[in-house]
Write a protein that holds these residues in place. Structure first.
Motif, mmCIF file in Angstrom:
data_model
loop_
_atom_site.group_PDB
_atom_site.id
_atom_site.type_symbol
_atom_site.label_atom_id
_atom_site.label_comp_id
_atom_site.label_asym_id
_atom_site.label_seq_id
_atom_site.Cartn_x
_atom_site.Cartn_y
_atom_site.Cartn_z
ATOM 1 N N ARG A 170 0.169 -5.646 8.069
ATOM 2 C CA ARG A 170 0.249 -5.029 6.738
ATOM 3 C C ARG A 170 1.280 -5.731 5.873
ATOM 4 N NH1 ARG A 170 3.719 0.167 6.114
ATOM 5 N NH2 ARG A 170 5.218 -1.565 6.211
ATOM 6 N N ASP A 171 2.450 -6.049 6.441
ATOM 7 C CA ASP A 171 3.505 -6.718 5.683
ATOM 8 C C ASP A 171 3.055 -8.098 5.211
ATOM 9 O OD1 ASP A 171 5.212 -4.555 6.082
ATOM 10 O OD2 ASP A 171 6.079 -5.402 7.905
ATOM 11 N N LEU A 172 2.354 -8.829 6.074
ATOM 12 C CA LEU A 172 1.852 -10.142 5.693
ATOM 13 C C LEU A 172 0.848 -10.027 4.551
ATOM 14 C CD1 LEU A 172 1.382 -13.170 5.963
ATOM 15 C CD2 LEU A 172 -0.195 -12.692 7.852
ATOM 16 N N LEU A 173 -0.068 -9.086 4.649
ATOM 17 C CA LEU A 173 -1.064 -8.916 3.584
ATOM 18 C C LEU A 173 -0.402 -8.557 2.259
ATOM 19 C CD1 LEU A 173 -3.869 -7.028 5.558
ATOM 20 C CD2 LEU A 173 -3.901 -9.398 4.758
ATOM 21 N N ASN A 174 0.653 -7.756 2.296
ATOM 22 C CA ASN A 174 1.390 -7.419 1.070
ATOM 23 C C ASN A 174 2.037 -8.663 0.470
ATOM 24 O OD1 ASN A 174 0.728 -4.707 1.240
ATOM 25 N ND2 ASN A 174 2.628 -4.129 2.278
ATOM 26 N N LEU A 175 2.599 -9.519 1.323
ATOM 27 C CA LEU A 175 3.236 -10.746 0.829
ATOM 28 C C LEU A 175 2.203 -11.717 0.262
ATOM 29 C CD1 LEU A 175 5.893 -11.328 3.625
ATOM 30 C CD2 LEU A 175 6.358 -10.767 1.236
ATOM 31 N N LEU A 176 1.036 -11.800 0.891
ATOM 32 C CA LEU A 176 -0.027 -12.651 0.355
ATOM 33 C C LEU A 176 -0.472 -12.149 -1.016
ATOM 34 C CD1 LEU A 176 -2.241 -13.278 3.537
ATOM 35 C CD2 LEU A 176 -0.643 -14.871 2.444
ATOM 36 N N ALA A 177 -0.537 -10.826 -1.173
ATOM 37 C CA ALA A 177 -0.904 -10.260 -2.478
ATOM 38 C C ALA A 177 0.146 -10.605 -3.528
ATOM 39 C CB ALA A 177 -1.066 -8.743 -2.358
#
Length: 241
Positions: A170-177
């Motif tokens: 989840r944290d990675l996906l937030n950073l990619l966004a």
């Protein structure tokens, strides 16, 4: 402003793995590079980061050619590999310092950014740790933090979810966004098609070194003539024909 791969032919020997691949990753978009094992995803990424030399075709980023200006091109990219690559003799802090030097980042600003990323992945108390102390997932988090430090035009992400727990995913996906909102072009190779369907703006679907389809999820549904199919169903249908 984009990554442009044009008529790419290449691989690891004279017999090409990639056969005339062309696609584009525009600024501020997340493109999913999807395919089965051996389809050519990692080979494509290795060409884009400059580890492999194309037999034919060209790769350019915002008009800067990898073939003609490799140093200028590579300054514009960051990469999260499928398998973490860390130096056994360097601590986490020293890996971050090496990244800052490589991209010539301003120290205070870079450390402020690094500490934020470390807290997100719960690594802020591990700065003096060596890679031998890290689990597979923690090593992957170190690679993510290093890749997220510089402000680049293109971020390449190869199978990023391997070894990550649900919270880190989840944290990675937030950073990619966040990166996407700031105008970074992102190319992500993944087998996790359910997640790709949710987060990617468009897709490059490859099989046996060729592009099967290229476009948004809606485009792929139209091309496959399956208006209600999932991304996984579309891919399996196209590769089994």
């Amino acid at each position: 402003m984009s990554l442009e791969v044009e008529h790419l032919v290449g691989g690891y020997s004279s017999l090409p793995v990639l056969k005339d691949i062309s696609f584009e990753v525009k600024q501020g978009t997340l493109v999913g590079l999807i395919g089965l094992n051996g389809a050519g995803k990692s080979t494509t990424i290795n060409h884009i980061i400059g580890l492999l030399r194309p037999q034919k075709g060209s790769i350019s980023l915002n008009g800067v050619s990898l073939q003609n200006a490799p140093a200028a091109y590579k300054k514009k990219i960051a990469y999260i590999p499928e398998i973490p690559v860390l130096y056994d003799e360097l601590t986490l802090k020293e890996h971050l310092e090496l990244t800052m030097m490589a991209y010539k980042l301003e120290q205070k600003q870079a450390w402020d950014h690094a500490l934020r990323l470390l807290k997100i992945f719960r690594l802020e108390k591990k700065l003096d740790w060596f890679p031998i102390n890290f689990s597979k997932g923690m090593k992957q988090k170190v690679m993510i933090v290093c890749a997220m430090l510089p402000d680049v035009d293109l971020l390449l992400v190869d199978e990023p979810f391997l070894g990550l727990d649900p919270l880190a995913t989840r944290d990675l996906l937030n950073l990619l966004a966040e990166k996407k909102e700031n105008g970074t072009a992102i190319l992500m190779s993944t087998h996790v098609l359910s997640t790709a369907q949710e987060v990617c703006d468009s897709f490059v679907m490859i099989d046996e070194g060729q592009v099967l389809a290229d476009g948004t999820f809606a485009d792929l549904r139209k091309q496959s003539r399956q208006p209600t199919a999932s991304l996984s169903e579309i891919y399996l249908d196209m590769t089994q024909k």
